[in-house]
Write an enzyme that holds these catalytic residues in place. Structure first.
Site, PDB file in Angstrom:
ATOM      1  N   SER A 123       0.823  -1.209   0.000  1.00  0.00           N
ATOM      2  CA  SER A 123       0.000   0.000   0.000  1.00  0.00           C
ATOM      3  C   SER A 123       0.857   1.260   0.000  1.00  0.00           C
ATOM      4  O   SER A 123       0.330   2.350  -0.159  1.00  0.00           O
ATOM      5  CB  SER A 123      -0.975   0.014   1.175  1.00  0.00           C
ATOM      6  N   HIS A 144      -3.413  -3.718  -5.571  1.00  0.00           N
ATOM      7  CA  HIS A 144      -3.656  -3.232  -4.210  1.00  0.00           C
ATOM      8  C   HIS A 144      -5.117  -3.440  -3.812  1.00  0.00           C
ATOM      9  O   HIS A 144      -6.003  -2.699  -4.240  1.00  0.00           O
ATOM     10  CB  HIS A 144      -3.269  -1.750  -4.122  1.00  0.00           C
ATOM     11  N   GLU A 156      -6.665  -1.300  -6.761  1.00  0.00           N
ATOM     12  CA  GLU A 156      -5.847  -0.349  -7.520  1.00  0.00           C
ATOM     13  C   GLU A 156      -4.798  -1.162  -8.278  1.00  0.00           C
ATOM     14  O   GLU A 156      -4.004  -1.876  -7.654  1.00  0.00           O
ATOM     15  CB  GLU A 156      -5.169   0.654  -6.584  1.00  0.00           C
ATOM     16  N   ASN A 194      -5.096   6.336  -0.809  1.00  0.00           N
ATOM     17  CA  ASN A 194      -4.326   6.779   0.362  1.00  0.00           C
ATOM     18  C   ASN A 194      -3.775   8.194   0.197  1.00  0.00           C
ATOM     19  O   ASN A 194      -3.346   8.809   1.157  1.00  0.00           O
ATOM     20  CB  ASN A 194      -3.196   5.797   0.683  1.00  0.00           C
TER      21      ASN A 194
END
Ligand code: NAI
Length: 505
Positions: A123, A144, A156, A194
């Site tokens: 991540s 991800h 992702e 994120n």
């Protein structure tokens, strides 16, 4: 590039929370799966746990017994990396450490077929960096997943500098065949979610630190006015402050201390104190037995209001006016510049200036500013803030107006952009900057925030709905108020504004 066919062997390395979930997803999609962990017995134990969880779903009628049996039959523990040599795709979900992951990928390259795709569930690490030094960096890609992998839709698919576009396309199609919602992203710190989600936490943390309102009121505003599933304090308590703070610090450092990502001192203090959230019984809220959950602070009013005057076009506030009219308020329209008048009060949607500043600059008496709502027809709460010289009666009349339509009111200390408006403007700004830098398409940026963190609307589509001009105006005013480059509007927003264009046509 088509998806891997369901006969392709999938290898998953790391049988922790993520690896076990990913192995389950691949097996449920029909692939034979081998799960490897360097802790002896961990892979077999993870499969037993999956077995037990699926058995519960069968018992509650949510899963067919045959689907359970088929999934478990496809899952095999592996006791060495050599046992993964036939895989067409290896997904690593081991410890988040660059050197350890690089060593594993290098070993796999020597063992696996030359066309095997090596995917990482990292991540925070760069896919470019993970692939550097390998013989076939074109075969390395980020895949991800979000936690818990069997439940969360988003994947992702992250390309490093050397990733073959065909490999990324194949993983995209494969994730889709597994029932997921995949998006394409370039390997940049935080990828999409994120990174773009940082302001969601950061703006609430700032508002709390500046004494604008208490946790319960700010959380309630993001939920009840913003349409988010959870507020920032309850969500970070759930995620764990150690985890959430570490992600913020890692993104902040990776972007060379760009102030847009500056971590929060009050969150650091919780981490320092060991108040990590729910898992420790204490975070912003107290989860210990007997603790009473604080309620949002509601403004109360005994004022009587029957009438609302709408001067000119009220734009975004039209659905709110319709709702007030439906609740029995008589709405009178006359020419003007978009202000509302109720009793002695002048009411306007915030443009990012302080109420006191706007009142002085525009010569407005008894000014009360309104926050944004995702849907003014549905919102059960709204934030207001008043200028310093606004009379208490005028403020109470505004509270009474909204209470009449069943809307609770949180009266915030005068602060630029209130709560929802400033949070959404900053989310849109971050997504716009990611778009500017080619991290992902506008469609994928919005999709990622809806599928990955359940936002009620993608930030770019939300900016389109609010109007690019207002978003830029709010950011400009925030930047002027704080004197910080943190709030600088992205060139992408300014470009769209200059072109008269939108993110989505
Ligand atoms: P975890 O600590 O629950 O599991 C990691 C597993 O990998 C452990 O069972 C460990 O024994 C094993 N392992 C460690 N080094 C190994 C090696 N060299 N070879 C084989 N097995 C090894 O960790 P978690 O949470 O499952 O995370 C794994 C990866 O997924 C990390 O890269 C993390 O950043 C990423 N990730 C985690 C998310 C989360 O919410 N926990 C969400 C998305 C990604």
């Amino acid at each position: 590039m088509p998806a891997l066919n369901s006969h392709t062997l999938i290898a998953v390395i790391g049988a922790g929370a993520m690896g076990a979930g990913i192995a389950q997803v691949a097996a449920q999609a029909g692939h034979p799966v081998r799960l490897y962990d360097n802790r002896p017995g961990a892979a077999a134990q993870a499969i037993t746990t999956i077995d037990q969880q699926l058995a519960k779903r069968v018992a509650s009628g949510k899963l067919a017994a045959t689907a359970h049996a088929d999934c478990i039959a496809r899952l095999q523990p592996a006791d060495s990396l050599e046992a993964l040599a036939d895989a067409g795709l290896v997904i690593e979900a081991i410890v988040e450490n660059l050197e350890v992951k690089q060593a594993l990928l290098s070993e796999l390259e020597g063992l696996c077929r030359s066309d095997c795709i090596l995917a990482s569930n990292t991540s925070s690490l760069s896919i470019t960096r993970l692939a550097a030094g390998l013989q076939r960096p074109a075969n390395v890609v980020g895949m991800h997943f979000f936690n818990p992998a069997p439940l969360m839709a988003l994947v992702e698919v992250v390309s490093g500098l050397a990733t073959d576009p065909g490999v990324a396309a194949c993983i995209l199609a494969t994730a889709r065949a597994w029932g997921k919602t995949p998006v394409l992203a370039r390997s940049t710190p935080g990828f999409i979610v994120n990174r773009v989600a940082r302001p969601f936490y950061a703006e609430s943390l700032r508002l709390l630190q500046e004494g604008v309102a208490d946790c319960a009121s700010l959380d309630a505003l993001l939920r009840e006015a913003g349409g988010f599933r959870m507020g920032a304090f309850e969500l970070t308590d759930l995620i764990g402050h150690d985890v959430n703070y570490a992600v913020t610090c890692s993104v902040f450092d990776a972007y060379y201390q760009d102030m847009r990502f500056q971590p929060s001192l009050i969150q650091k203090e919780l981490v320092d104190a060991g108040h990590l959230g729910r898992k420790r019984g204490l975070g912003f809220y107290d989860y210990r037995e007997g603790a009473v959950r604080p309620q949002p602070n509601d403004a109360h009013s005994t004022a009587m209001v029957e009438q609302l005057i709408v001067e000119g076009e009220s734009g975004l506030l039209e659905p709110l006016i319709a709702r007030l009219a439906a609740s029995g308020i008589s709405v009178i329209r006359r020419a003007g510049s978009g202000l509302l008048r109720v009793g002695d009060a002048t009411v306007a949607l915030s443009d990012g200036r302080l109420a006191s500043q706007r009142a002085r600059e525009e010569g407005l008496d008894n000014l009360v500013l309104l926050d944004l709502a995702f849907d003014y027809q549905q919102a059960s709460r709204l934030a207001i803030s008043s200028a310093a010289d606004t009379h208490a009666l005028a403020r109470d009349q505004v509270v009474a107006l909204f209470n009449r339509a069943g809307i609770a009111v949180s009266a915030l200390r005068d602060s630029p952009g209130l709560c929802v408006l400033r949070t959404v403007a900053m989310l849109a700004n971050e997504a716009a900057d990611a778009l500017l830098q080619g991290v992902a398409s506008a469609k994928d940026l919005d999709l990622a925030m809806c599928a990955g963190v359940n936002y009620p609307c993608g930030p770019l589509a939300w900016a389109d709905a609010i109007g690019i001009e207002r978003v830029v105006q709010v950011l400009d005013n925030l930047q002027a108020a704080y004197g910080e480059e943190r709030y600088r509007p992205s060139l992408q927003l300014r470009r769209l504004l200059a072109e008269g264009a939108r993110f989505h046509e």
